[in-house]
Design a protein around this motif. Structure first.
Motif, PDB file in Angstrom:
ATOM      1  N   ILE A 462       6.483  91.390   5.983  1.00 34.86           N
ATOM      2  CA  ILE A 462       5.994  90.627   7.129  1.00 34.86           C
ATOM      3  C   ILE A 462       6.879  89.378   7.237  1.00 34.86           C
ATOM      4  O   ILE A 462       7.248  88.782   6.219  1.00 34.86           O
ATOM      5  N   PRO A 463       7.222  88.904   8.440  1.00 34.92           N
ATOM      6  CA  PRO A 463       8.109  87.739   8.577  1.00 34.92           C
ATOM      7  C   PRO A 463       7.392  86.408   8.356  1.00 34.92           C
ATOM      8  O   PRO A 463       7.269  85.581   9.260  1.00 34.92           O
ATOM      9  N   ASP A 464       6.921  86.203   7.136  1.00 34.54           N
ATOM     10  CA  ASP A 464       6.215  84.973   6.779  1.00 34.54           C
ATOM     11  C   ASP A 464       6.986  84.273   5.664  1.00 34.54           C
ATOM     12  O   ASP A 464       7.859  84.864   5.015  1.00 34.54           O
ATOM     13  N   GLY A 465       6.641  82.990   5.411  1.00 41.66           N
ATOM     14  CA  GLY A 465       7.272  82.264   4.308  1.00 41.66           C
ATOM     15  C   GLY A 465       8.774  82.125   4.482  1.00 41.66           C
ATOM     16  O   GLY A 465       9.276  81.731   5.533  1.00 41.66           O
ATOM     17  N   TRP A 466       9.521  82.461   3.433  1.00 42.22           N
ATOM     18  CA  TRP A 466      10.979  82.315   3.449  1.00 42.22           C
ATOM     19  C   TRP A 466      11.683  83.388   4.263  1.00 42.22           C
ATOM     20  O   TRP A 466      12.846  83.219   4.662  1.00 42.22           O
TER      21      TRP A 466
END
Length: 550
Positions: A462-466
């Protein structure tokens, strides 16, 4: 008594001459030193390793946990249970330093141990303990279990770290240090400093803060009356604390207090910086929040043989070494689970701290689709789960045990226990796909995928955080399309689970089995893109440039 001159085995580089003391509740320095639970500790461990490599004038301040976090074992039916076993460490040096700090208006005795730099090639690390015969049973227990479930003990642990650590630095002549709070656990050090300088502005000159928790409800807080009774405020009354910091309400929030005491603060990814600034923007008197993205230490995490093949551009050697690393992991799977995995089969690993928002079982959301995936003979797959739930997080433990029960009969699915540094490294080196599927905006940074990429493992995330700072979909990773923000949790879980399996079936598996040259190109680009951008030498240097500069 030891002094600050005795703790370094190297002369600090003048570029990093500013003395910094890094306060953290946990440090994952080495498998042998079990004083960590998860990502916060992994991050702190890599920071200290890179500080050592760069010869920075930085020391760590933590707690020597007698029983660690817990040992993750199985009961007679094979499901998880926590075990608390006393730890012994002959490699720690007794500094001879003992002192007292007030907890609950009574003196609690503190003993100080030192992990010297040469032991594990890390910056010096001071570790505080209250497990002393001079203390009563309750006081001895303060340093027994990391993140103790008893509220008063948990508060006392913060006092030990913050007040105790600050007093230690005074005793060894390191009172000119910059105090770096890695998360809000050490917030009490600010009240100790306020008692010396009588000014929030003077405290601000000496303190910086890193926040890791991307939602207000997840930031630790306790009632003012309990904190005052326990001497948390180092002589200040509840009324004085509220007046000094401009606070109100019945509970003191550690993160909010830290943002008011610190001169600078940072989030741990660019996306987390946006979330944090939005979360706290309504509170007057807080410092600016920038972002420094977390990173991990290549020297510690990268397999040397794989790294050598990667650097040489030797695809044959890379593939051969990857299969050897998979075999090493599969030996452990066979030992723990009695299942024989095949190094020629694509292997997916989900491994991190078990918490609800990380959704360890998202892949199983549609059970029929999951069974279709794991029974696909054209594109076979093996799946491994690992991670440690908080020992009193019964929902996360139920999820862990549910995955064990649901996969018992599946010969290509396994759940392994003992998720610590050694197992984490084995999983990253032995997997082909590193699965990361938290709920959006809940993963402040996440770093496990960085070290996976250093070892020939492709992120599926998923495109979260870094990840948004790194990801080029289908070039250095595979992205899972997130659902719309306005949907319910249940609907998001349903849609994102479908997107996850779709991505596996339509992109990941066909590439691995039908287009090996493209797969290797993704592996190589991921490794090239992760270093140095997400290597902790960059991070440790950036902290000095951004957070530790005057």
């Amino acid at each position: 008594m030891i002094t600050t001159k005795d703790i370094f085995s190297y002369e600090p580089d003048q570029k990093y001459a500013t003395p910094v003391s890094y306060f953290s509740m946990e440090f994952a320095i080495d498998q042998a030193l079990k004083i960590y639970s998860g990502g916060l500790g992994f991050l702190a461990g890599s920071h200290l390793r890179s500080a050592y490599e760069l010869k920075q004038n930085l020391v760590g301040v933590g707690i020597l946990w007698k029983y660690g976090y817990y040992d993750q074992v199985r009961d007679t039916s094979g499901i998880m249970k926590p075990a608390f076993v006393e730890k012994q460490y002959s490699f720690l040096e007794d500094t001879g330093i003992r002192f007292t700090i007030p907890i609950h208006d009574s003196p609690v005795h503190v003993k100080v141990w030192l992990l010297k730099p040469e032991v594990f090639k890390s910056a010096p690390l001071f570790l505080l303990s209250t497990d002393l015969p001079e203390n009563d049973e309750v006081s001895r227990g303060i340093s027994h279990r990391l993140y103790d479930s008893n509220e008063a003990t948990r508060v006392a642990q913060s006092i030990l770290l913050g007040t105790g650590g600050a007093k230690l630095l005074d005793l060894i002549g390191r009172d000119d240090t910059l105090y770096h709070m890695n998360e809000g656990h050490s917030i009490s050090l600010n009240f100790y400093l306020y008692s010396k300088f009588k000014s929030v502005e003077e405290v601000k000159k000496r303190v910086v803060f890193t926040t890791h928790t991307p939602e207000a409800a997840g930031n630790e807080e306790h009632g003012y009356s309990l904190l005052q009774d326990m001497s948390f405020f180092y002589g200040l009354t509840e009324h004085e604390v509220k007046s000094v910091l401009g606070l109100e309400g019945h509970a003191f929030n550690y993160t909010l207090g830290a943002l008011k005491f610190a001169g600078k603060a940072n989030a741990v990814s660019k996306l987390h910086g946006e979330v944090s600034r939005d979360m706290w923007k309504g509170n007057p008197g807080i410092c600016d929040i920038t972002s420094i993205t977390n990173a991990q230490n290549k020297t510690y995490w990268e397999d040397p043989a794989f790294g050598k093949a990667l650097e040489a551009g030797d695809d044959t050697a890379m593939v051969a070494r990857k299969k050897e690393m998979k075999k090493a992991l599969f030996d452990l799977v066979a030992d723990q689970c009695g299942k024989i995995f095949d190094e020629n089969v694509l292997t997916v690993v989900w491994a991190r701290r078990f918490a609800g928002y990380k959704r360890a079982d998202l892949l199983m959301n549609d059970w029929e689709r999951f069974l279709k995936l794991v029974n696909n003979s054209e594109y076979p797959v093996q799946i491994i789960w690992a991670g440690k739930p908080y020992p009193q997080d019964y929902g996360a433990i139920d999820t862990f045990n549910s995955i064990i029960d649901r996969t018992r009969s599946l010969t290509n699915c396994a759940v392994v226990t003992g998720y610590e540094l050694k197992l984490s490294a084995l999983l990253k080196k032995g997997s082909d796909v590193w699965l990361n599927n938290p709920r959006m905006y809940r993963e402040a940074s996440g770093t496990s995928g960085m070290t996976a990429a250093m070892n020939g493992c492709v992120n599926l995330s998923i495109p979260d955080g870094w990840i948004p700072e790194f990801a080029i979909d289908k070039e250095n990773c595979f992205l899972i399309q997130p659902a719309a923000d306005e949907l319910s949790f249940e609907e998001k879980d349903r849609l994102e689970a479908l997107n996850l399996i779709d991505t596996l079936e339509k992109e990941v598996l066909p590439t691995y089995y039908k287009d090996q040259s493209r797969w290797l190109s993704i592996v190589k680009k991921a490794a090239a893109d992760v270093v140095p951008a997400f290597e902790s030498g960059r991070m440790a240097n950036e902290y000095y440039e951004v957070m530790f500069s005057k």
